[in-house]
Design an enzyme around this catalytic site. Sequence first.
Site, PDB file in Angstrom:
ATOM      1  N   LYS A 263       0.969  -0.931   0.123  1.00 32.13           N
ATOM      2  CA  LYS A 263      -0.078  -0.034   0.178  1.00 32.13           C
ATOM      3  C   LYS A 263       0.878   1.288   0.026  1.00 32.13           C
ATOM      4  O   LYS A 263       1.897   1.462   0.957  1.00 32.13           O
ATOM      5  CB  LYS A 263      -0.690   0.074   1.052  1.00 32.13           C
ATOM      6  N   ARG A 264       0.780   2.101  -1.006  1.00 31.55           N
ATOM      7  CA  ARG A 264       1.414   3.285  -0.968  1.00 31.55           C
ATOM      8  C   ARG A 264       0.887   4.076  -1.949  1.00 31.55           C
ATOM      9  O   ARG A 264       0.212   3.771  -2.755  1.00 31.55           O
ATOM     10  CB  ARG A 264       3.028   3.155  -1.316  1.00 31.55           C
TER      11      ARG A 264
END
Length: 503
Positions: A263-264
């Site tokens: 996740k980013r």
Amino acid sequence: MTTGTGMPAAGVRVRIAPSPTGYMHVGTARTALFNWLFARQQGGAFVLRVEDTDRTRLVPDAIDDLMAGLRWLGIAPDEGPGIGGDAGPYLQSERLAIYRPYAERLVAEGHAYRCFCSADRLRGVREARQSAGQKIGYDRHCRDLPPEAGARRAAAGEPHVVRLKMPLAGAATLHDVLRGAIVFDVAEIEDVVLVKTDGFPTYHFAVVVDDHLMGITHVLRADEWIPSAPIQLQLYACFGWDEPVWAHLPLVLNPDGGGKMSKRKTVGPDGRPLEQMTLVREYRAAGYLPEAMFNFLARLGWSYSGAEEVFSRAQAIERFRVEDVKPSPAAWNPEKLDWLNGVYIRGLEPDDLAARLAPFFERAGLAADLARLRAVVPLIQPRIETLADAPGLVDFLWADAVAPALEELVPKGLDAASTAGLLAAAEATLGALAAWDHAAIDAALRALAAERGLKAGVAFQPIRLAIAGRSVAPPLFETLEVLGRDATLARLAAARARLAAQP
Ligand code: GLU
């Protein structure tokens, strides 16, 4: 038929063994998919075993989320918690009594030992050894404690763990179907904990006991587990059990190839900031079809053929071979997924697409029965990439009225009065049409543009604006057909009235 790994086809059993510490990651889905494909290809069984022995990190609905994800992808396990099977229980937390005698056996046979070191001592030792540059953090302090002394202290209730006695020298070789022989120097491997102070087994211990007792023939898992292999090989050797066939699957990387998919923040194709999605549930909610996701995941490290990107489940089952998986990491390609999803959307039966769109319209606050959705499908089907794109494309059909910007309503070369005149003429023409279908609307509006000496593009702009309230909308004539004659005439009249009110 053989597995291609020298094992007979009969009795192939594979598993996924996730820890319920979060919602289902797309990497887990890919591992599950390859296991499922192999099981189907071999006529074997696909088992779900939940590794829930780390009680501090449990996420309560993680298993439900996992099952929902597997079912959605159409790769539900044959055996598992809540499903049944002969090799259960399938939750490790329900197998504690099963592990105990195996730990006792290892201790009794001198393959493992009780360790009574306190957490404080361990911390101090680890820090000292680390700063001295030693690879192994534990100094094997309790390794040579006489077993009888250990048994006595344990019987007296002294807290302890059970540790594996790794050989102090030598090599361990992992034979991996995809990577060949991987040799480890066992001198660099810690005497890992097998049973914790609370009596729970650790991952290494439980995974080996369970894979053995559950008759797992092939372990297809992510390659981040390769470093665990020598410990597990040692356990197989201590027990005298046959190892499974090993295949460590390539990691799924972030789109830019940098690191495990996580996740980013990234930047979308349109330059807007985007949160990289990593969970199956997120892709599902974003309107990806399970068929497209299946196809996409299957291609992460494997290919059906050099050329064909789109293939069915049946085709994948027929061709899947573990040894064809490429060991190099596979980067997630969001554009490819969007493209594939579009391909699958266009291949759906319109009724099927309407049904799948329903929850997305509901979520967007556009109440619609299936008949109404079915009517808008032709506007949507050719031009969406995800189901979630659909409501925004046709939401103006649900509005009571639309309010286009006046400056957009008036095309270049016309003024407010001539635009109002054009809209009035369109109202008259469309009001008089015998049949309300897009071919008739098309012919009538083209004739009208020609009659007034206007290019079609110029003449249709105010009509589109009056109907949709914006210039980007599905094709005009089909849109009018779906909107219906009464609403069309009302919107043309409303736009005309706004123009007339202009000074
Ligand atoms: N419990 C491990 C996981 O969370 C299983 C690893 C394995 O397949 O051996 O992925």
